[in-house]
Write a protein that holds these residues in place. Structure first.
Motif: not given
Length: 186
Positions: A9-35
């Motif tokens: 998706g485009p910038p500011a679509v909510g990728k970070d926010t949705v990823t944080a919500a996924l991590a709250e649902l389950s610790p199995q979800y982790v944000p991939f930290t790009r280089l």
């Protein structure tokens, strides 16, 4: 079988926010930290050097790289391998269809592809709210993302979420349900 989530998706679509919500649902979800090689925002990135990029390139460990805002952003094999340790599910953020194709081809695991979308007007509102000082560049990137998506009308998505209407928690629940429903272990 190893699996991951690709958020497109485009910038500011909510990728970070949705990823944080996924991590709250389950610790199995982790944000991939790009280089990231360059300047500007460092939070959410593994900062690297041109020399590290050259080493990754020489080993064939660059899965996908793109340049935007004067920086280089990389999805790398060692980073993905580490993110998947212990059965974790990395959530990778992408804004280019070529990146989606390269990641799924060059790092073949079970990927759930999610299209996150919102209006350009929403990006114009969210960008400064999240502290961006280059909202005009984010809006240009929204245009580029829309054109990229239009150029790939047959792209396949396991899920599409409009973040103008869905909250991050709702999006995360829908993504989690899709991951579970399509998991090779289901």
């Amino acid at each position: 079988m190893r699996q991951g989530v690709l958020l497109y998706g485009p910038p500011a679509v909510g990728k970070d926010t949705v990823t944080a919500a996924l991590a709250e649902l389950s610790p199995q979800y982790v944000p991939f930290t790009r280089l990231k090689v360059g300047a500007g925002k460092t939070q959410g990135y593994r900062m690297g050097t041109p020399e590290q990029m050259a080493e990754l390139d020489a080993r064939g460990d660059v899965i996908y790289r793109n340049e935007r805002y004067g920086n280089i952003y990389v999805v790398d094999r060692p980073g993905l391998e580490q993110a998947m340790e212990g059965g974790r599910i990395p959530v990778v953020h992408l804004g280019q269809m070529v990146g989606m194709a390269q990641v799924t081809t060059l790092f073949p695991v079970h990927w759930v592809r999610v299209l996150l979308w919102c209006s350009k007007e929403t990006v114009a509102l969210r960008s400064p709210q999240r502290g961006d000082t280059d909202t005009a560049a984010r809006l240009t990137a929204w245009d580029a993302t829309q054109a990229d998506l239009a150029a790939h009308p047959h792209a396949q998505w396991e899920l599409s979420v409009d973040t103008d209407t869905a909250t991050a928690a709702e999006a995360a629940k829908r993504i989690d349900a899709t991951v579970r429903a399509t998991s090779p272990h289901a």
